[in-house]
Design a protein around this motif. Structure first.
Motif, PDB file in Angstrom:
ATOM      1  N   GLY A 101     -20.613 -11.926  76.693  1.00  0.00           N
ATOM      2  CA  GLY A 101     -20.790 -10.472  76.773  1.00  0.00           C
ATOM      3  C   GLY A 101     -21.757  -9.917  75.740  1.00  0.00           C
ATOM      4  N   LYS A 102     -22.473 -10.806  75.044  1.00  0.00           N
ATOM      5  CA  LYS A 102     -23.384 -10.366  73.977  1.00  0.00           C
ATOM      6  C   LYS A 102     -24.497  -9.467  74.533  1.00  0.00           C
ATOM      7  CE  LYS A 102     -24.452 -14.652  72.865  1.00  0.00           C
ATOM      8  NZ  LYS A 102     -23.699 -15.388  73.919  1.00  0.00           N
ATOM      9  N   SER A 103     -25.175  -9.942  75.573  1.00  0.00           N
ATOM     10  CA  SER A 103     -26.303  -9.165  76.119  1.00  0.00           C
ATOM     11  C   SER A 103     -25.817  -7.857  76.726  1.00  0.00           C
ATOM     12  CB  SER A 103     -27.049  -9.985  77.181  1.00  0.00           C
ATOM     13  OG  SER A 103     -27.631 -11.118  76.593  1.00  0.00           O
ATOM     14  N   GLY A 154     -21.545 -16.404  70.033  1.00  0.00           N
ATOM     15  CA  GLY A 154     -20.593 -16.693  71.107  1.00  0.00           C
ATOM     16  C   GLY A 154     -21.257 -17.451  72.236  1.00  0.00           C
ATOM     17  N   PRO A 155     -20.468 -18.109  73.073  1.00  0.00           N
ATOM     18  CA  PRO A 155     -21.034 -18.928  74.150  1.00  0.00           C
ATOM     19  C   PRO A 155     -21.687 -18.071  75.235  1.00  0.00           C
ATOM     20  CG  PRO A 155     -18.652 -18.809  74.367  1.00  0.00           C
ATOM     21  CD  PRO A 155     -19.002 -18.121  73.084  1.00  0.00           C
ATOM     22  N   ASN A 156     -22.403 -18.705  76.140  1.00  0.00           N
ATOM     23  CA  ASN A 156     -22.991 -17.994  77.272  1.00  0.00           C
ATOM     24  C   ASN A 156     -21.902 -17.286  78.055  1.00  0.00           C
ATOM     25  OD1 ASN A 156     -25.654 -18.704  76.862  1.00  0.00           O
ATOM     26  ND2 ASN A 156     -25.398 -20.675  77.910  1.00  0.00           N
ATOM     27  N   PRO A 214     -35.622  -8.490  73.895  1.00  0.00           N
ATOM     28  CA  PRO A 214     -34.599  -8.906  74.862  1.00  0.00           C
ATOM     29  C   PRO A 214     -34.552 -10.420  75.094  1.00  0.00           C
ATOM     30  CG  PRO A 214     -36.282  -7.510  75.905  1.00  0.00           C
ATOM     31  CD  PRO A 214     -36.731  -7.771  74.508  1.00  0.00           C
ATOM     32  N   GLN A 215     -33.467 -10.842  75.742  1.00  0.00           N
ATOM     33  CA  GLN A 215     -33.279 -12.272  76.018  1.00  0.00           C
ATOM     34  C   GLN A 215     -34.420 -12.807  76.900  1.00  0.00           C
ATOM     35  OE1 GLN A 215     -29.254 -13.171  77.113  1.00  0.00           O
ATOM     36  NE2 GLN A 215     -29.684 -15.332  77.476  1.00  0.00           N
ATOM     37  N   GLU A 216     -34.844 -12.019  77.883  1.00  0.00           N
ATOM     38  CA  GLU A 216     -35.988 -12.406  78.719  1.00  0.00           C
ATOM     39  C   GLU A 216     -37.233 -11.757  78.129  1.00  0.00           C
ATOM     40  OE1 GLU A 216     -35.623 -14.489  81.157  1.00  0.00           O
ATOM     41  OE2 GLU A 216     -33.421 -14.453  81.128  1.00  0.00           O
ATOM     42  N   THR A 237     -16.976  -2.886  82.790  1.00  0.00           N
ATOM     43  CA  THR A 237     -16.648  -3.730  83.949  1.00  0.00           C
ATOM     44  C   THR A 237     -17.802  -3.673  84.947  1.00  0.00           C
ATOM     45  OG1 THR A 237     -15.560  -1.896  85.054  1.00  0.00           O
ATOM     46  CG2 THR A 237     -14.145  -3.327  83.744  1.00  0.00           C
ATOM     47  N   TYR A 238     -18.009  -4.793  85.603  1.00  0.00           N
ATOM     48  CA  TYR A 238     -18.953  -4.849  86.716  1.00  0.00           C
ATOM     49  C   TYR A 238     -18.132  -5.115  87.969  1.00  0.00           C
ATOM     50  CZ  TYR A 238     -22.839  -5.411  83.436  1.00  0.00           C
ATOM     51  OH  TYR A 238     -23.759  -5.229  82.437  1.00  0.00           O
ATOM     52  N   SER A 239     -18.121  -4.188  88.885  1.00  0.00           N
ATOM     53  CA  SER A 239     -17.331  -4.306  90.113  1.00  0.00           C
ATOM     54  C   SER A 239     -16.033  -5.096  89.870  1.00  0.00           C
ATOM     55  CB  SER A 239     -18.147  -4.917  91.249  1.00  0.00           C
ATOM     56  OG  SER A 239     -18.761  -6.116  90.836  1.00  0.00           O
ATOM     57  N   GLU A 240     -15.169  -4.475  89.127  1.00  0.00           N
ATOM     58  CA  GLU A 240     -13.820  -5.007  88.837  1.00  0.00           C
ATOM     59  C   GLU A 240     -13.806  -6.123  87.780  1.00  0.00           C
ATOM     60  OE1 GLU A 240     -10.981  -3.507  90.884  1.00  0.00           O
ATOM     61  OE2 GLU A 240     -12.756  -2.229  90.968  1.00  0.00           O
ATOM     62  N   LYS A 241     -14.962  -6.781  87.559  1.00  0.00           N
ATOM     63  CA  LYS A 241     -14.957  -7.875  86.581  1.00  0.00           C
ATOM     64  C   LYS A 241     -15.102  -7.288  85.170  1.00  0.00           C
ATOM     65  CE  LYS A 241     -17.339 -12.163  85.428  1.00  0.00           C
ATOM     66  NZ  LYS A 241     -17.594 -11.852  84.030  1.00  0.00           N
ATOM     67  N   VAL A 242     -14.122  -7.566  84.329  1.00  0.00           N
ATOM     68  CA  VAL A 242     -14.162  -7.036  82.961  1.00  0.00           C
ATOM     69  C   VAL A 242     -15.122  -7.888  82.126  1.00  0.00           C
ATOM     70  CG1 VAL A 242     -12.823  -6.530  80.890  1.00  0.00           C
ATOM     71  CG2 VAL A 242     -11.786  -6.223  83.149  1.00  0.00           C
TER      72      VAL A 242
HETATM   73  N1  LIG Z   1     -25.368  -6.753  86.028  1.00  0.00           N
HETATM   74  C1  LIG Z   1     -24.291  -7.550  86.083  1.00  0.00           C
HETATM   75  N2  LIG Z   1     -23.503  -7.593  87.179  1.00  0.00           N
HETATM   76  C2  LIG Z   1     -22.410  -8.375  87.245  1.00  0.00           C
HETATM   77  N3  LIG Z   1     -22.005  -9.192  86.249  1.00  0.00           N
HETATM   78  C3  LIG Z   1     -22.727  -9.194  85.118  1.00  0.00           C
HETATM   79  C4  LIG Z   1     -23.904  -8.382  84.974  1.00  0.00           C
HETATM   80  N4  LIG Z   1     -24.418  -8.614  83.729  1.00  0.00           N
HETATM   81  C5  LIG Z   1     -23.613  -9.506  83.135  1.00  0.00           C
HETATM   82  N5  LIG Z   1     -22.600  -9.863  83.971  1.00  0.00           N
HETATM   83  C6  LIG Z   1     -21.527 -10.799  83.647  1.00  0.00           C
HETATM   84  O1  LIG Z   1     -20.956 -10.425  82.425  1.00  0.00           O
HETATM   85  C7  LIG Z   1     -20.614 -11.565  81.656  1.00  0.00           C
HETATM   86  C8  LIG Z   1     -21.254 -11.491  80.297  1.00  0.00           C
HETATM   87  O2  LIG Z   1     -22.646 -11.664  80.422  1.00  0.00           O
HETATM   88  P1  LIG Z   1     -23.659 -11.504  79.222  1.00  0.00           P
HETATM   89  O3  LIG Z   1     -23.445 -10.212  78.555  1.00  0.00           O
HETATM   90  O4  LIG Z   1     -25.010 -11.788  79.766  1.00  0.00           O
HETATM   91  O5  LIG Z   1     -23.195 -12.682  78.261  1.00  0.00           O
HETATM   92  P2  LIG Z   1     -23.987 -13.411  77.055  1.00  0.00           P
HETATM   93  O6  LIG Z   1     -25.178 -12.575  76.737  1.00  0.00           O
HETATM   94  O7  LIG Z   1     -23.006 -13.466  75.950  1.00  0.00           O
HETATM   95  O8  LIG Z   1     -24.342 -14.756  77.554  1.00  0.00           O
HETATM   96  C9  LIG Z   1     -21.038 -12.773  82.445  1.00  0.00           C
HETATM   97  O9  LIG Z   1     -19.933 -13.300  83.128  1.00  0.00           O
HETATM   98  C10 LIG Z   1     -22.061 -12.207  83.412  1.00  0.00           C
HETATM   99  O10 LIG Z   1     -22.075 -12.945  84.604  1.00  0.00           O
END
Ligand SMILES: Nc1ncnc2c1ncn2[C@@H]1O[C@H](COP(=O)(O)OP(=O)(O)O)[C@@H](O)[C@H]1O
Ligand SMILES: [Mg+2]
Length: 324
Positions: A41-43, A36-38, A79-81, A12-17
């Motif tokens: 959570g892949k990265s 999977g779509p953008n 990496p992606q970038e 989770t990132y600050s409450e966001k799963v």
């Molecule tokens: N450092 C971060 N802080 C807050 N939210 C993040 C962070 N990294 C990723 N997220 C969120 O996590 C979710 C998954 O992101 P990500 O893993 O980059 O997906 P994908 O690679 O599949 O496109 C997205 O909603 C993204 O905004």
């Protein structure tokens, strides 16, 4: 033993799963796709493997062991970038990465030259990285992660934003690496054709969760069956339908709506023998179609959402699935 094994990972990132009960087993020696779509959570999962992020809970294993410094040295990440330095040449970038990973200088020089040639950058060896085309930059990004001869190579969206020619070059590079280095390759993508062409096994990732795992063929079966439909003149199908049914590899052949409807595994390979039979029967083909099941269809069926929300986002047309 698996190259990578994750069980019930939550992040989770600050409450966001972002990852939720994320479980996956990646066999050694395969090309494994996370499709999977953008925002799926892949990265995030890749960063957890790489040790750049820590999961809130759940277990991760690399080659059956809890991750540690030694094990993570076996990982090569693209990496992606892009992560090289624009002001350095291709060769200098690779030598820099070799130094980071403690590869000895003599060996590194040989490896850098070899990799640049194999990745189609031989002529750009001493060109500044920032001058390269988009496709070349992605290949250099990959080369940086290969300098220390990793056992697991992870490519995060290797072809996103590339034109079809550069994308094809990258696909060839991926195949070449797996063949020559005998490694496990994990790649993330939101292009279903990329996953289908390259991967032995694929996991669909959606909203932080592994939805389903299987070979491309198995996953496409979820979407439904493939049919070959043929309409011909004079259309005396009753005369020879039994002959089609008896052909090798044909699962069923029926007459429906004035058409022959054929079901078979690997349908495209059956087309020539079926059309030859019709020809022998004096039938003139008016229309021939395959209704093909795609990974995208399967993904939509399972998740209710598409792989790409906006297909025109990069000004691209929907690509056709290229036959193997
Ligand atoms: N450092 C971060 N802080 C807050 N939210 C993040 C962070 N990294 C990723 N997220 C969120 O996590 C979710 C998954 O992101 P990500 O893993 O980059 O997906 P994908 O690679 O599949 O496109 C997205 O909603 C993204 O905004
Ligand atoms: Mg990503």
């Amino acid at each position: 033993m698996y190259a990578i094994e994750a069980k019930d990972i939550v992040k989770t990132y600050s409450e966001k799963v972002t990852l939720y009960d994320f479980s996956i087993k990646i066999p050694m020696g395969t090309i494994y796709g996370l499709l999977g779509p953008n925002g799926a959570g892949k990265s995030t999962f890749i960063r957890i493997i790489d040790g750049l992020e820590k999961q809130n809970s759940g277990v991760l294993k690399i080659f059956g062991e809890s991750p540690n410094k030694r094990l993570r040295k076996q990982l090569g990440i693209a990496p992606q970038e892009n992560s090289f330095h624009g002001l350095l040449t291709c060769f200098e970038n690779l030598m820099y990465y070799a130094e980071l990973y403690g590869v000895n200088r003599g060996e590194a020089k040989q490896r850098a030259e070899d990799l640049l040639k194999r990745l189609g950058l031989g002529e750009k060896m001493h060109a500044r990285a920032s001058w390269l085309s988009g496709g070349m930059k992605r290949r250099l990004n990959l080369a940086c992660g290969l300098m220390h001869k990793p056992k697991i190579i992870i490519m995060d969206e290797p072809t996103t934003g590339l034109d079809p020619v550069s994308r094809n070059q990258m696909w060839n590079v991926v195949r070449d690496i797996q063949k020559k280095e005998k490694v496990t390759i994990i790649l993330t993508t939101h292009y279903m054709e990329e996953a289908e062409l390259l991967c032995d096994e694929i996991s669909f990732i959606n909203r932080g969760h592994v939805v389903v795992t299987g070979t491309p063929e198995k996953l496409k079966e979820i979407a439904g069956k493939e049919f070959l439909r043929i309409r011909s003149r004079p259309g005396e199908y009753l005369k020879f339908i039994k002959m089609i049914q008896d052909m090798e590899g044909i699962e069923s052949a029926t007459i429906s709506d004035g058409e022959i409807l054929i079901e078979a595994k690997n349908l495209p390979s059956k087309i020539s023998s079926v059309t030859r039979l019709l020809d022998d029967q004096g039938e003139k083909i008016l229309d021939l179609r395959i209704s093909k099941a795609t990974l995208e269809d399967a993904f939509i069926k399972l998740t209710g959402s598409a792989l790409k929300e906006d297909k025109t986002a990069h000004g691209e047309k929907k690509l056709k699935v290229t036959p193997k």
